[in-house]
Motif scaffolding. Structure first.
Motif, PDB file in Angstrom:
ATOM      1  N   ALA A  77     -31.530  60.521  82.692  1.00  0.00           N
ATOM      2  CA  ALA A  77     -32.750  59.818  83.095  1.00  0.00           C
ATOM      3  C   ALA A  77     -33.837  60.132  82.075  1.00  0.00           C
ATOM      4  O   ALA A  77     -34.148  61.303  81.849  1.00  0.00           O
ATOM      5  CB  ALA A  77     -33.185  60.237  84.494  1.00  0.00           C
ATOM      6  N   VAL A  78     -34.382  59.095  81.449  1.00  0.00           N
ATOM      7  CA  VAL A  78     -35.403  59.278  80.409  1.00  0.00           C
ATOM      8  C   VAL A  78     -36.560  58.320  80.640  1.00  0.00           C
ATOM      9  O   VAL A  78     -36.389  57.250  81.233  1.00  0.00           O
ATOM     10  CB  VAL A  78     -34.836  59.051  78.989  1.00  0.00           C
ATOM     11  N   THR A  79     -37.718  58.714  80.162  1.00  0.00           N
ATOM     12  CA  THR A  79     -38.868  57.809  80.249  1.00  0.00           C
ATOM     13  C   THR A  79     -38.752  56.680  79.233  1.00  0.00           C
ATOM     14  O   THR A  79     -38.882  55.504  79.591  1.00  0.00           O
ATOM     15  CB  THR A  79     -40.181  58.577  80.023  1.00  0.00           C
ATOM     16  N   HIS A  80     -38.507  57.017  77.969  1.00  0.00           N
ATOM     17  CA  HIS A  80     -38.560  56.029  76.896  1.00  0.00           C
ATOM     18  C   HIS A  80     -37.165  55.780  76.323  1.00  0.00           C
ATOM     19  O   HIS A  80     -36.591  56.642  75.658  1.00  0.00           O
ATOM     20  CB  HIS A  80     -39.503  56.503  75.791  1.00  0.00           C
ATOM     21  N   ALA A  81     -36.629  54.608  76.560  1.00  0.00           N
ATOM     22  CA  ALA A  81     -35.268  54.259  76.131  1.00  0.00           C
ATOM     23  C   ALA A  81     -35.309  53.602  74.754  1.00  0.00           C
ATOM     24  O   ALA A  81     -35.162  52.387  74.616  1.00  0.00           O
ATOM     25  CB  ALA A  81     -34.624  53.319  77.155  1.00  0.00           C
ATOM     26  N   LEU A  82     -35.492  54.412  73.713  1.00  0.00           N
ATOM     27  CA  LEU A  82     -35.497  53.859  72.356  1.00  0.00           C
ATOM     28  C   LEU A  82     -34.079  53.505  71.908  1.00  0.00           C
ATOM     29  O   LEU A  82     -33.847  52.449  71.329  1.00  0.00           O
ATOM     30  CB  LEU A  82     -36.126  54.858  71.379  1.00  0.00           C
ATOM     31  N   PHE A  83     -33.128  54.404  72.109  1.00  0.00           N
ATOM     32  CA  PHE A  83     -31.709  54.172  71.840  1.00  0.00           C
ATOM     33  C   PHE A  83     -31.489  53.462  70.497  1.00  0.00           C
ATOM     34  O   PHE A  83     -30.998  52.337  70.435  1.00  0.00           O
ATOM     35  CB  PHE A  83     -31.063  53.379  72.978  1.00  0.00           C
ATOM     36  N   ALA A  84     -31.859  54.154  69.430  1.00  0.00           N
ATOM     37  CA  ALA A  84     -31.692  53.598  68.089  1.00  0.00           C
ATOM     38  C   ALA A  84     -30.210  53.491  67.734  1.00  0.00           C
ATOM     39  O   ALA A  84     -29.415  54.389  68.020  1.00  0.00           O
ATOM     40  CB  ALA A  84     -32.403  54.483  67.072  1.00  0.00           C
ATOM     41  N   GLY A  85     -29.843  52.382  67.104  1.00  0.00           N
ATOM     42  CA  GLY A  85     -28.472  52.197  66.631  1.00  0.00           C
ATOM     43  C   GLY A  85     -27.454  52.274  67.752  1.00  0.00           C
ATOM     44  O   GLY A  85     -27.562  51.583  68.762  1.00  0.00           O
ATOM     45  N   ASP A  86     -26.454  53.166  67.591  1.00  0.00           N
ATOM     46  CA  ASP A  86     -25.365  53.281  68.562  1.00  0.00           C
ATOM     47  C   ASP A  86     -25.602  54.404  69.561  1.00  0.00           C
ATOM     48  O   ASP A  86     -24.655  54.973  70.113  1.00  0.00           O
ATOM     49  CB  ASP A  86     -24.040  53.508  67.834  1.00  0.00           C
ATOM     50  N   ALA A  87     -26.861  54.736  69.830  1.00  0.00           N
ATOM     51  CA  ALA A  87     -27.175  55.894  70.667  1.00  0.00           C
ATOM     52  C   ALA A  87     -26.571  55.780  72.062  1.00  0.00           C
ATOM     53  O   ALA A  87     -26.027  56.754  72.597  1.00  0.00           O
ATOM     54  CB  ALA A  87     -28.688  56.079  70.767  1.00  0.00           C
ATOM     55  N   LEU A  88     -26.640  54.609  72.662  1.00  0.00           N
ATOM     56  CA  LEU A  88     -26.103  54.467  74.012  1.00  0.00           C
ATOM     57  C   LEU A  88     -24.583  54.626  74.014  1.00  0.00           C
ATOM     58  O   LEU A  88     -24.015  55.299  74.891  1.00  0.00           O
ATOM     59  CB  LEU A  88     -26.500  53.114  74.601  1.00  0.00           C
TER      60      LEU A  88
END
Length: 304
Positions: free
Chosen positions: A250-261
């Protein structure tokens, strides 16, 4: 209330939610890109002139171009008679570099913070990444009552409890302790914080907290930002190795750059929940009510 909410077309959905929560009229700023990449903005005047008080919504993921948009929009609003200008930036970029780690480095937090303070009378954000600096007013040199940092941690906790009612909340590093502690206090959950050594943007070493038995536990990693995902993924792998029954994030800011997810999924992370500070498929926590409360807390001279 003699005020309006300005926004850009790519944040129309977020603006509609905030307008509904505040009662402000939402108006969209037009943008045009010239062939050489320059940007033109046009503030909306068709229905009526701008009121003297304006709230400008702009979340600052992928920030560089958006900072130019803020410069153009804010200065134009001033030229049109706006006297009180408030920035609502659910995600606030350039907060991590708060000192020069090597000689010659720009301290971007101080520079961008000063830039925003020169444009706006008040700045409101959610869970800014403040580490050695402890208040938003230290990063954005405005009076403290006009530099508001809200926290989504209690709202993330509500989301977690709805899905994992007896979870352990774990922070992936020492910097996350402030958010994990808030989230855990909301519902009396158990919590702990990992240790971390960083060897680069994508190389980290995470150590689990000593003396905690995670065998069979449902664990939720709590943090402010998911960017490359490497810290969360390393923590997830360690928790699974320690016998955790499940690991979610659980995170506040879902930036998820590139293949992060995808990296998190490969590390055994099940569910991922985020606030809507940055539009993403994992958004599960709307921030509009929290932002509306923050706007209501600003000095009456700004919004009344």
């Amino acid at each position: 209330m003699d005020a309006c909410l300005l926004h850009f077309d790519d944040e129309a959905a977020s603006a509609a939610r905030l307008a509904a929560a505040t009662g402000l009229e939402a108006r969209c700023i037009e943008r045009h890109r010239f062939p050489d990449g320059e940007i033109k903005v046009r503030l909306p005047l068709e229905r009526a002139p701008l009121p003297q008080q304006v709230v400008l919504l702009r979340s600052l993921a992928q920030p560089n171009e958006k900072l130019v948009e803020l410069l153009l929009a804010a200065q134009t609003a001033r030229s049109l008679g706006v006297r009180a200008l408030t920035l609502v930036a659910p995600y606030l970029a350039y907060m991590r570099q708060d000192i020069a780690f090597t000689p010659g480095e720009a301290v971007s937090q101080r520079i961008v913070g000063g830039f925003l303070a020169g444009l706006f009378d008040a700045v409101l954000t959610v869970d800014p990444h403040l580490h050695r600096v402890h208040t938003l007013a230290e990063a954005i040199p405005l009076p403290e009552e006009r530099a508001l940092a809200l926290s989504a941690a209690p709202l993330l906790a509500d989301c977690v409890v709805a899905h994992r009612p007896h979870a352990w909340l774990v922070g992936p590093d020492a910097e996350s302790e402030q958010w994990v502690a808030q989230a855990a206090a909301r519902h009396g959950l158990r919590w702990a914080v990992c240790g971390k050594r960083r060897h680069g943007d994508r190389r980290v070493e995470v150590t689990l907290p000593e003396g905690v038995n995670f065998a069979g536990a449902a664990v939720v990693l709590i943090d402010d930002v998911a960017s490359t995902g490497h810290t969360l993924a390393e923590a997830a792998r360690g928790l699974h190795a320690a016998g955790a029954a499940s690991v979610d994030v659980a995170v506040t800011h879902a930036l998820f750059a590139g293949d992060a997810l995808a990296l998190l999924r490969a590390a055994g992370v099940g569910r991922v929940w985020s606030s809507d500070s940055v539009p993403h498929e994992t958004n599960a926590v709307p921030l509009a009510p929290l932002l509306a409360q923050g706007l209501a807390a600003l000095p009456r001279a700004l919004l009344s």
